[in-house]
Every structure is written in structure tokens, then in C-alpha cells.
Design a protein around this motif. Structure first.
Motif, PDB file in Angstrom:
ATOM      1  N   GLY A 166       0.787  -1.114   0.139  1.00 29.82           N
ATOM      2  CA  GLY A 166       0.030  -0.223  -0.020  1.00 29.82           C
ATOM      3  C   GLY A 166       0.998   1.186  -0.043  1.00 29.82           C
ATOM      4  O   GLY A 166       2.072   1.385   0.401  1.00 29.82           O
ATOM      5  N   GLU A 167       0.395   2.234  -0.395  1.00 30.05           N
ATOM      6  CA  GLU A 167       0.979   3.505  -0.414  1.00 30.05           C
ATOM      7  C   GLU A 167       1.267   4.130   0.773  1.00 30.05           C
ATOM      8  O   GLU A 167       2.410   4.619   1.045  1.00 30.05           O
ATOM      9  CB  GLU A 167      -0.055   4.691  -1.207  1.00 30.05           C
ATOM     10  N   PRO A 168       0.800   4.143   1.937  1.00 25.45           N
ATOM     11  CA  PRO A 168       1.320   4.399   3.330  1.00 25.45           C
ATOM     12  C   PRO A 168       2.424   4.014   3.449  1.00 25.45           C
ATOM     13  O   PRO A 168       3.427   4.729   4.053  1.00 25.45           O
ATOM     14  CB  PRO A 168       0.001   4.342   4.345  1.00 25.45           C
ATOM     15  N   HIS A 169       2.450   2.564   3.255  1.00 26.95           N
ATOM     16  CA  HIS A 169       3.811   1.854   3.835  1.00 26.95           C
ATOM     17  C   HIS A 169       4.846   2.341   2.685  1.00 26.95           C
ATOM     18  O   HIS A 169       6.169   2.752   3.351  1.00 26.95           O
ATOM     19  CB  HIS A 169       3.680   0.399   3.469  1.00 26.95           C
ATOM     20  N   PHE A 170       4.685   2.679   1.677  1.00 24.22           N
ATOM     21  CA  PHE A 170       5.737   3.029   0.583  1.00 24.22           C
ATOM     22  C   PHE A 170       6.208   4.601   1.092  1.00 24.22           C
ATOM     23  O   PHE A 170       7.447   4.906   1.100  1.00 24.22           O
ATOM     24  CB  PHE A 170       5.043   3.417  -0.972  1.00 24.22           C
ATOM     25  N   ARG A 171       5.245   5.264   1.657  1.00 21.99           N
ATOM     26  CA  ARG A 171       5.660   6.869   2.097  1.00 21.99           C
ATOM     27  C   ARG A 171       6.442   6.475   3.323  1.00 21.99           C
ATOM     28  O   ARG A 171       7.302   7.357   3.547  1.00 21.99           O
ATOM     29  CB  ARG A 171       4.260   7.721   2.209  1.00 21.99           C
ATOM     30  N   ASN A 172       6.112   5.554   4.192  1.00 19.27           N
ATOM     31  CA  ASN A 172       6.936   5.542   5.178  1.00 19.27           C
ATOM     32  C   ASN A 172       8.597   5.314   4.766  1.00 19.27           C
ATOM     33  O   ASN A 172       9.713   5.678   5.249  1.00 19.27           O
ATOM     34  CB  ASN A 172       6.596   4.315   6.430  1.00 19.27           C
ATOM     35  N   LEU A 173       8.622   4.287   3.992  1.00 19.65           N
ATOM     36  CA  LEU A 173       9.751   3.786   3.489  1.00 19.65           C
ATOM     37  C   LEU A 173      10.604   4.972   2.689  1.00 19.65           C
ATOM     38  O   LEU A 173      11.834   5.393   2.727  1.00 19.65           O
ATOM     39  CB  LEU A 173       9.915   2.667   2.178  1.00 19.65           C
ATOM     40  N   GLU A 174       9.856   5.941   1.998  1.00 19.14           N
ATOM     41  CA  GLU A 174      10.477   7.030   1.223  1.00 19.14           C
ATOM     42  C   GLU A 174      10.859   7.994   2.476  1.00 19.14           C
ATOM     43  O   GLU A 174      12.133   8.505   2.172  1.00 19.14           O
ATOM     44  CB  GLU A 174       9.291   7.709   0.518  1.00 19.14           C
ATOM     45  N   SER A 175      10.178   8.295   3.553  1.00 19.75           N
ATOM     46  CA  SER A 175      10.425   9.072   4.453  1.00 19.75           C
ATOM     47  C   SER A 175      12.137   8.393   5.126  1.00 19.75           C
ATOM     48  O   SER A 175      13.005   9.469   5.520  1.00 19.75           O
ATOM     49  CB  SER A 175       9.736   9.234   5.445  1.00 19.75           C
ATOM     50  N   ALA A 176      12.136   7.345   5.278  1.00 19.45           N
ATOM     51  CA  ALA A 176      13.388   6.733   5.785  1.00 19.45           C
ATOM     52  C   ALA A 176      14.549   7.167   4.870  1.00 19.45           C
ATOM     53  O   ALA A 176      15.656   7.314   5.172  1.00 19.45           O
ATOM     54  CB  ALA A 176      13.144   5.180   6.037  1.00 19.45           C
ATOM     55  N   ALA A 177      14.230   6.769   3.585  1.00 21.30           N
ATOM     56  CA  ALA A 177      15.218   7.012   2.389  1.00 21.30           C
ATOM     57  C   ALA A 177      15.647   8.384   2.459  1.00 21.30           C
ATOM     58  O   ALA A 177      16.829   8.920   2.397  1.00 21.30           O
ATOM     59  CB  ALA A 177      14.700   6.636   1.094  1.00 21.30           C
ATOM     60  N   VAL A 178      14.697   9.376   2.460  1.00 19.67           N
ATOM     61  CA  VAL A 178      15.113  10.908   2.718  1.00 19.67           C
ATOM     62  C   VAL A 178      15.892  11.143   3.946  1.00 19.67           C
ATOM     63  O   VAL A 178      17.030  11.788   3.819  1.00 19.67           O
ATOM     64  CB  VAL A 178      13.778  11.839   2.655  1.00 19.67           C
ATOM     65  N   ARG A 179      15.706  10.595   5.054  1.00 21.21           N
ATOM     66  CA  ARG A 179      16.334  10.842   6.229  1.00 21.21           C
ATOM     67  C   ARG A 179      17.957  10.291   5.816  1.00 21.21           C
ATOM     68  O   ARG A 179      19.071  11.169   6.183  1.00 21.21           O
ATOM     69  CB  ARG A 179      15.866  10.101   7.521  1.00 21.21           C
ATOM     70  N   LYS A 180      17.975   8.975   5.191  1.00 27.52           N
ATOM     71  CA  LYS A 180      19.200   8.481   4.861  1.00 27.52           C
ATOM     72  C   LYS A 180      20.177   9.449   4.085  1.00 27.52           C
ATOM     73  O   LYS A 180      21.111   9.878   4.400  1.00 27.52           O
ATOM     74  CB  LYS A 180      18.977   7.099   4.372  1.00 27.52           C
ATOM     75  N   VAL A 181      19.482  10.003   3.026  1.00 28.00           N
ATOM     76  CA  VAL A 181      20.359  10.382   1.919  1.00 28.00           C
ATOM     77  C   VAL A 181      20.567  11.902   2.426  1.00 28.00           C
ATOM     78  O   VAL A 181      21.619  12.572   2.002  1.00 28.00           O
ATOM     79  CB  VAL A 181      19.712  10.714   0.608  1.00 28.00           C
TER      80      VAL A 181
ATOM     81  N   GLU B 249       5.806  17.199   4.975  1.00 27.74           N
ATOM     82  CA  GLU B 249       6.578  18.388   5.557  1.00 27.74           C
ATOM     83  C   GLU B 249       7.742  18.107   6.177  1.00 27.74           C
ATOM     84  O   GLU B 249       8.931  18.488   5.652  1.00 27.74           O
ATOM     85  CB  GLU B 249       5.681  19.414   6.415  1.00 27.74           C
ATOM     86  N   GLU B 250       7.835  16.742   6.711  1.00 28.68           N
ATOM     87  CA  GLU B 250       9.159  16.510   7.286  1.00 28.68           C
ATOM     88  C   GLU B 250      10.109  16.009   6.358  1.00 28.68           C
ATOM     89  O   GLU B 250      11.463  16.299   6.580  1.00 28.68           O
ATOM     90  CB  GLU B 250       8.902  15.127   8.185  1.00 28.68           C
ATOM     91  N   ASN B 251       9.689  15.583   5.090  1.00 30.90           N
ATOM     92  CA  ASN B 251      10.792  15.232   4.106  1.00 30.90           C
ATOM     93  C   ASN B 251      11.320  16.562   3.692  1.00 30.90           C
ATOM     94  O   ASN B 251      12.545  16.417   3.408  1.00 30.90           O
ATOM     95  CB  ASN B 251      10.082  14.609   3.053  1.00 30.90           C
ATOM     96  N   VAL B 252      10.458  17.383   3.198  1.00 32.70           N
ATOM     97  CA  VAL B 252      10.975  18.985   2.820  1.00 32.70           C
ATOM     98  C   VAL B 252      11.907  19.438   3.866  1.00 32.70           C
ATOM     99  O   VAL B 252      13.071  20.057   3.493  1.00 32.70           O
ATOM    100  CB  VAL B 252       9.916  19.838   2.684  1.00 32.70           C
ATOM    101  N   GLN B 253      11.742  19.505   5.201  1.00 34.79           N
ATOM    102  CA  GLN B 253      12.505  19.895   6.284  1.00 34.79           C
ATOM    103  C   GLN B 253      13.910  19.243   6.023  1.00 34.79           C
ATOM    104  O   GLN B 253      15.088  19.917   6.234  1.00 34.79           O
ATOM    105  CB  GLN B 253      11.855  20.094   7.482  1.00 34.79           C
ATOM    106  N   GLU B 254      13.828  18.045   6.101  1.00 33.07           N
ATOM    107  CA  GLU B 254      14.992  17.229   6.158  1.00 33.07           C
ATOM    108  C   GLU B 254      16.046  17.435   5.069  1.00 33.07           C
ATOM    109  O   GLU B 254      17.201  17.661   5.273  1.00 33.07           O
ATOM    110  CB  GLU B 254      14.452  15.688   6.325  1.00 33.07           C
ATOM    111  N   LEU B 255      15.312  17.500   3.981  1.00 31.97           N
ATOM    112  CA  LEU B 255      16.153  17.669   2.670  1.00 31.97           C
ATOM    113  C   LEU B 255      16.707  19.193   2.709  1.00 31.97           C
ATOM    114  O   LEU B 255      17.880  19.297   2.299  1.00 31.97           O
ATOM    115  CB  LEU B 255      15.255  17.459   1.375  1.00 31.97           C
ATOM    116  N   LYS B 256      15.936  20.148   3.275  1.00 31.61           N
ATOM    117  CA  LYS B 256      16.460  21.392   3.113  1.00 31.61           C
ATOM    118  C   LYS B 256      17.457  21.610   4.249  1.00 31.61           C
ATOM    119  O   LYS B 256      18.421  22.767   4.119  1.00 31.61           O
ATOM    120  CB  LYS B 256      15.365  22.579   3.786  1.00 31.61           C
ATOM    121  N   THR B 257      17.800  20.741   5.170  1.00 29.44           N
ATOM    122  CA  THR B 257      18.762  21.035   6.274  1.00 29.44           C
ATOM    123  C   THR B 257      20.285  21.022   5.619  1.00 29.44           C
ATOM    124  O   THR B 257      21.315  21.610   6.197  1.00 29.44           O
ATOM    125  CB  THR B 257      18.692  19.858   7.325  1.00 29.44           C
TER     126      THR B 257
END
Ligand code: S3P
Length: 171
Positions: A52-67, A85-93
Motif C-alpha cells: 500500500g501507498e502509506p507503507h511506501f511513504r514511510n519507506l520514502e521518509s526513511a530514504a530521505v532521512r538517510k540521503v 513536510e518532514e521530508n522537505v525539512q529534512e532535505l532542506k537542512t
């Protein structure tokens, strides 16, 4: 050195522009979808279908934190990364976010020959593109810069981004 992050709807050219920028600036390219597939051992369409998409979004946030912990990279992010929003914040840091934009017609022209995007596997993909683009517009507006890709070549777009990046990082 900060990362260059490419966001934007599916089919706006993030991958090809990322490859061009990577060559031009001699910076490694990393794609959040690739990180998700490597870490989960599944391809994106299977993740959507089986988990499902919600699980995909969680994996995506984990990938964002990693990169986001890395630097000096070109990061090509999945088209839906901005909706959290947390992804955008993370990427902008540690990076500058460039959003590639294109019209629904251009997006469909580029995406219609491909089958790996689960969100476009519907009866009326053009309508889906319009709906998703409208719903996501405020999220894409969170990018630091928006680059209109219509009528431009891949090298033109990469040069535009590289010029902004240099002026911001050296200025
Ligand atoms: C998605 C875009 C895809 C991929 C997934 C979901 C989206 O990435 O992450 O299919 O929600 O827009 P690309 O933009 O690289 O196709």
C-alpha cells in the motif's frame, strides 16, 4: 558542499537532468526510489501493490532521512516526496531544492510509454495527472527554486540549475 535536490512531478525529467548535472558538476547522483528498492528488496510497483501507498511513504521518509545525512550529492527524489513536510525539512537542512515543472500534456507524453509508475496505472491517467498536480501544487511550491522545463533541452535545464547552485553556494 550542500546537496542539489531535484523534486517535481513524475515525468518532469528529474532522472535525466540529475544524470546531466552529475556529469557536469562531477557530483554523485542518488535516487530516493533506488534507495527504497535497495533497502526493501522490492520494486516500487510491488511495494504499492503488496503493502500500500502509506507503507511506501514511510519507506520514502526513511530514504530521505538517510540521503539527507550525506553531502555533495545530486538527489533525485520521487515525485511525491514533497507531500510530507518532514521530508522537505529534512532535505532542506543540507541542500537546495529545485522543483522541475512541466504541463500535464508534456508529463503524459513522457510517462505514457512507461508502466513502472503505479499512480498512473488508471483508466484515465491524464485526469489523474491533472488532479495530482493540482493537489500537490502547494507542496511543490515549498522548493527553493522552480525550473520550468517546457521547451528546454536537458543540458539547458542542468546549466540553469548549476548556475543558481554556484551563485548560492559561493555567494
Ligand atoms: C511517485 C513518483 C515516483 C515513485 C512512486 C510515487 C509519486 O517517482 O516515487 O511511483 O507519488 O509521484 P518518480 O517521480 O521518479 O517517477
Amino acid at each position: 558542499m550542500p546537496n542539489i535536490i531535484l523534486v517535481g512531478f513524475m515525468g518532469t525529467g528529474k532522472t535525466v537532468v540529475g544524470q546531466e548535472l552529475s556529469r557536469m558538476l562531477d557530483m554523485p547522483l542518488i535516487d530516493t526510489d533506488d534507495v527504497i528498492e535497495e533497502d526493501s528488496g522490492m520494486i516500487i510497483s510491488d511495494i504499492f501493490a503488496q503493502c500500500g501507498e502509506p507503507h511506501f511513504r514511510n519507506l520514502e521518509s526513511a530514504a530521505v532521512r538517510k540521503v539527507s545525512r550525506l553531502d555533495g550529492l545530486i538527489i533525485s527524489a520521487g515525485g511525491g516526496v514533497v507531500i510530507r513536510e518532514e521530508n522537505v525539512q529534512e532535505l532542506k537542512t543540507n541542500g537546495i531544492i529545485f522543483c522541475l515543472s512541466a504541463t500535464p500534456e508534456v508529463i503524459w507524453e513522457r510517462a505514457s510509454s512507461e508502466t513502472h509508475r503505479p499512480l498512473l496505472q488508471t483508466e484515465n491517467p491524464m485526469q489523474r495527472i491533472r488532479e495530482l498536480l493540482a493537489a500537490r501544487a502547494p507542496y511543490y511550491a515549498r522548493a527553493n527554486y522552480t525550473i520550468d522545463t517546457s521547451g528546454k533541452t536537458v543540458p539547458d535545464i542542468a546549466t540553469e540549475i548549476a548556475t543558481i547552485f554556484h551563485s548560492v553556494t559561493k555567494g
